[in-house]
Design an enzyme around this catalytic site. Structure first.
Site, PDB file in Angstrom:
ATOM      1  N   LYS A   1       0.857  -1.186   0.000  1.00  0.00           N
ATOM      2  CA  LYS A   1       0.000   0.000   0.000  1.00  0.00           C
ATOM      3  C   LYS A   1       0.884   1.224   0.000  1.00  0.00           C
ATOM      4  O   LYS A   1       2.036   1.164   0.452  1.00  0.00           O
ATOM      5  CB  LYS A   1      -0.893   0.021   1.249  1.00  0.00           C
ATOM      6  CG  LYS A   1      -2.102   0.922   1.117  1.00  0.00           C
ATOM      7  CD  LYS A   1      -3.204   0.268   0.318  1.00  0.00           C
ATOM      8  CE  LYS A   1      -4.419   1.145   0.182  1.00  0.00           C
ATOM      9  NZ  LYS A   1      -5.557   0.403  -0.401  1.00  0.00           N
TER      10      LYS A   1
HETATM   11  P1  NAD Z   1     -13.014   7.931  -2.892  1.00  0.00           P
HETATM   12  O1  NAD Z   1     -12.007   8.973  -2.639  1.00  0.00           O
HETATM   13  O2  NAD Z   1     -13.478   7.684  -4.291  1.00  0.00           O
HETATM   14  O3  NAD Z   1     -14.317   8.186  -1.987  1.00  0.00           O
HETATM   15  C1  NAD Z   1     -14.253   8.367  -0.608  1.00  0.00           C
HETATM   16  C2  NAD Z   1     -15.638   8.773  -0.108  1.00  0.00           C
HETATM   17  O4  NAD Z   1     -15.609   8.806   1.325  1.00  0.00           O
HETATM   18  C3  NAD Z   1     -16.084  10.159  -0.559  1.00  0.00           C
HETATM   19  O5  NAD Z   1     -17.480  10.128  -0.824  1.00  0.00           O
HETATM   20  C4  NAD Z   1     -15.810  11.017   0.672  1.00  0.00           C
HETATM   21  O6  NAD Z   1     -16.618  12.183   0.742  1.00  0.00           O
HETATM   22  C5  NAD Z   1     -16.160  10.035   1.772  1.00  0.00           C
HETATM   23  N1  NAD Z   1     -15.575  10.406   3.076  1.00  0.00           N
HETATM   24  C6  NAD Z   1     -14.305  10.794   3.327  1.00  0.00           C
HETATM   25  N2  NAD Z   1     -14.181  11.128   4.638  1.00  0.00           N
HETATM   26  C7  NAD Z   1     -15.405  10.924   5.190  1.00  0.00           C
HETATM   27  C8  NAD Z   1     -15.930  11.091   6.499  1.00  0.00           C
HETATM   28  N3  NAD Z   1     -15.169  11.553   7.471  1.00  0.00           N
HETATM   29  N4  NAD Z   1     -17.237  10.794   6.715  1.00  0.00           N
HETATM   30  C9  NAD Z   1     -18.030  10.349   5.718  1.00  0.00           C
HETATM   31  N5  NAD Z   1     -17.581  10.180   4.454  1.00  0.00           N
HETATM   32  C10 NAD Z   1     -16.300  10.464   4.203  1.00  0.00           C
HETATM   33  O7  NAD Z   1     -12.394   6.586  -2.263  1.00  0.00           O
HETATM   34  P2  NAD Z   1     -12.752   5.085  -2.632  1.00  0.00           P
HETATM   35  O8  NAD Z   1     -11.779   4.603  -3.651  1.00  0.00           O
HETATM   36  O9  NAD Z   1     -14.201   4.938  -2.853  1.00  0.00           O
HETATM   37  O10 NAD Z   1     -12.322   4.345  -1.280  1.00  0.00           O
HETATM   38  C11 NAD Z   1     -13.169   4.288  -0.154  1.00  0.00           C
HETATM   39  C12 NAD Z   1     -12.698   3.177   0.764  1.00  0.00           C
HETATM   40  O11 NAD Z   1     -12.704   1.937   0.051  1.00  0.00           O
HETATM   41  C13 NAD Z   1     -11.271   3.334   1.303  1.00  0.00           C
HETATM   42  O12 NAD Z   1     -11.196   2.764   2.588  1.00  0.00           O
HETATM   43  C14 NAD Z   1     -10.456   2.483   0.342  1.00  0.00           C
HETATM   44  O13 NAD Z   1      -9.225   2.066   0.910  1.00  0.00           O
HETATM   45  C15 NAD Z   1     -11.409   1.341   0.134  1.00  0.00           C
HETATM   46  N6  NAD Z   1     -11.166   0.561  -1.077  1.00  0.00           N
HETATM   47  C16 NAD Z   1     -11.115   1.152  -2.302  1.00  0.00           C
HETATM   48  C17 NAD Z   1     -10.921   0.382  -3.436  1.00  0.00           C
HETATM   49  C18 NAD Z   1     -10.938   0.969  -4.812  1.00  0.00           C
HETATM   50  O14 NAD Z   1     -10.896   0.186  -5.795  1.00  0.00           O
HETATM   51  N7  NAD Z   1     -11.036   2.270  -4.980  1.00  0.00           N
HETATM   52  C19 NAD Z   1     -10.745  -1.012  -3.306  1.00  0.00           C
HETATM   53  C20 NAD Z   1     -10.818  -1.596  -2.039  1.00  0.00           C
HETATM   54  C21 NAD Z   1     -11.027  -0.797  -0.939  1.00  0.00           C
END
Ligand code: NAD
Length: 451
Positions: free
Chosen positions: A137
């Site tokens: 990561k």
């Molecule tokens: P992103 O940046 O596209 O979206 C993040 C979302 O979370 C946004 O809507 C943001 O406003 C919201 N957010 C941030 N802080 C917040 C808070 N304090 N309270 C409420 N909402 C809040 O990110 P993403 O890629 O969707 O990733 C989200 C999660 O999923 C992370 O934990 C990431 O590690 C995990 N993840 C992502 C992927 C991927 O393919 N993108 C894969 C596996 C896991």
């Protein structure tokens, strides 16, 4: 079958502010310590052989980079025209199961402890969908929304330059995560090519996944994490004889993962009753249009203000009457404070590490099931693997193939984890660790510990 809508257009990430969901008072603050406790619990319960245990006990490598950038589009007075440095991390937890694999996040709260925990999670995650990758990561401690696209591009290219000794198509393969997207992956690919000893080698594209289709990405990659989350919930619903039609769900975080998961669930007849992001929360007990809400969030940067939805407080959001709760924002969301508010039957973890150990305890006491992150959100890395194969010469995999591939992996491995729950009389999270450690452990024993 849900069709990707707008999923591959280069665009900057959904705005997110610096605040993260706060853990309750007195809760475990080290994410890495929480992961270590879960690892040890599973290893003890299954009697993990001492060779894999010793190998997997700590990360193989932790690298800290200093990334200096000439700033030109900062929103902070006095920064433009000056150089600024940002701290970045890459943790390569383990590569016994395959080359290191894991996203890069841009967020002000990125720390070494967080990146170590997330790299460990990748290590446990890949084997659960039988994906031959190890775990890594990366992250940069920056609020990307305080800077313009030129600054983000300069930061990304300099970061890639700094990471050159550590990444590569068969060595360590980054991907998008919080606040990073296809455009950023394309810049990483381009910068890598500029410095590659053979810039014309077509497999250079495999240095990073989650790229645009133009750069060798797959149309089905953007929805994949949300799609996998949907499939995990579908398996749970089948298992519990709960029809999908009318199943109510709430989503925290309406970014890449949350919005896609909501769209797949919506198309299967489920009802989105509440959604939240960093700016606030909205509810619509009779059901919100997930596609409309995703379009609204893309356009305005938030779910807040969606026509027809009521604005609600944080506590009202957590208390929404829904069978499924999906944390898809950041870590430390389901805590000793918020877990008692939930009305759901299952927490399906879209985010990584969203539940604190104390949150887990409350969920267990209340009989709420957990589909753990290392299984529930593994769809993204599974389709990253297909993109990586494509960049190594395989034909591109279309969305129909991807849907079958994911559905098959989720059904088979849901059943295996479920059997493990019964065999060890344990919870789902521990069972998922046991399945993963069994698979990695077997490989370590066959390979032997060098020398
Ligand atoms: P992103 O940046 O596209 O979206 C993040 C979302 O979370 C946004 O809507 C943001 O406003 C919201 N957010 C941030 N802080 C917040 C808070 N304090 N309270 C409420 N909402 C809040 O990110 P993403 O890629 O969707 O990733 C989200 C999660 O999923 C992370 O934990 C990431 O590690 C995990 N993840 C992502 C992927 C991927 O393919 N993108 C894969 C596996 C896991």
């Amino acid at each position: 079958m849900v069709k990707p809508k707008d999923g591959n257009k280069p665009k900057m990430a959904v705005p997110a502010g610096p605040k993260a969901p706060a853990a309750g008072a007195g809760e475990e603050v080290s994410l890495y310590a929480a992961d270590k406790a879960r690892f040890n619990r599973a290893a003890d319960l299954m009697g993990l052989d001492d060779r894999p245990r010793a190998l997997l006990n700590e990360p193989r490598r932790e690298v800290i980079y200093n990334v200096p950038v000439m700033i030109s589009q900062s929103r902070t007075p006095g920064e433009n025209g000056r150089a600024k440095s940002f701290l970045a991390y890459r943790v390569q937890y383990n590569d016994v199961y395959g080359p290191y694999k894991g996203g890069i996040r841009f967020h002000p709260q990125v720390s070494l402890d967080e990146v170590k925990a997330l790299a460990a999670a990748m290590t446990w995650k890949c084997p659960l969908l039988e994906i031959p990758f190890g775990g890594a990561k990366g992250g940069v401690a920056i609020d990307p929304h305080a800077y313009g696209p030129a600054d983000i591009e300069a930061l990304t290219r300099r970061l890639t330059y700094e990471m050159l000794p550590d990444i590569g198509p068969d060595q360590d393969i980054p991907a998008p995560d919080v606040n990073t997207n296809e455009q950023i992956m394309d810049w990483i690919y381009d910068t890598f090519c500029m410095h590659a000893s053979n810039k014309y080698n077509v497999t250079n594209a495999a240095v990073v996944t989650g790229k645009s289709v133009a750069c060798g990405g797959l149309a089905g990659r953007a929805p994949a994490t949300g799609q996998g989350l949907f499939l995990a919930i579908r398996e749970w619903a089948r298992d519990h004889k709960q029809p999908l039609k009318g199943l109510r769900f709430a989503v925290q975080g309406f970014g890449k993962v949350g919005a896609w998961a909501a769209s797949f669930l919506h198309d299967a007849g489920c009802r989105l009753v509440a959604a939240a992001d960093v700016r606030g929360a909205v509810a619509g007990p009779r059901g919100l249009d997930a596609h409309g809400l995703a379009a609204h969030a893309r356009k305005t940067g938030s779910v807040v203000g969606f026509p027809g939805a009521a604005g609600v407080s944080d506590d009202e959001f957590f208390s929404a009457a829904a069978e499924v709760f999906i944390p898809a924002a950041l870590e430390n969301s389901v805590t000793a404070r918020t877990a008692p508010l939930l009305k759901c039957r299952v927490v399906a973890e879209g985010a990584n590490c969203p539940t604190t150990p104390q949150g887990d305890q409350v969920l267990a006491e209340r009989g709420i099931d957990v589909l753990p992150d290392i299984f529930a959100n593994a769809g993204g890395v599974a389709v990253s693997y297909l993109e990586w194969l494509h960049n190594h010469g395989a034909q591109p995999f279309d969305v129909e193939y991807i849907a079958r591939f994911l559905a098959d992996r989720y059904a088979r491995n849901y059943a295996i984890i479920s059997e493990t729950v019964k065999k060890h009389r344990t919870d789902w999270r521990t069972a998922a660790y046991i399945v993963s450690l069994t698979r990695i452990g077997e490989k370590v024993i066959h390979r032997g510990l060098y020398p």
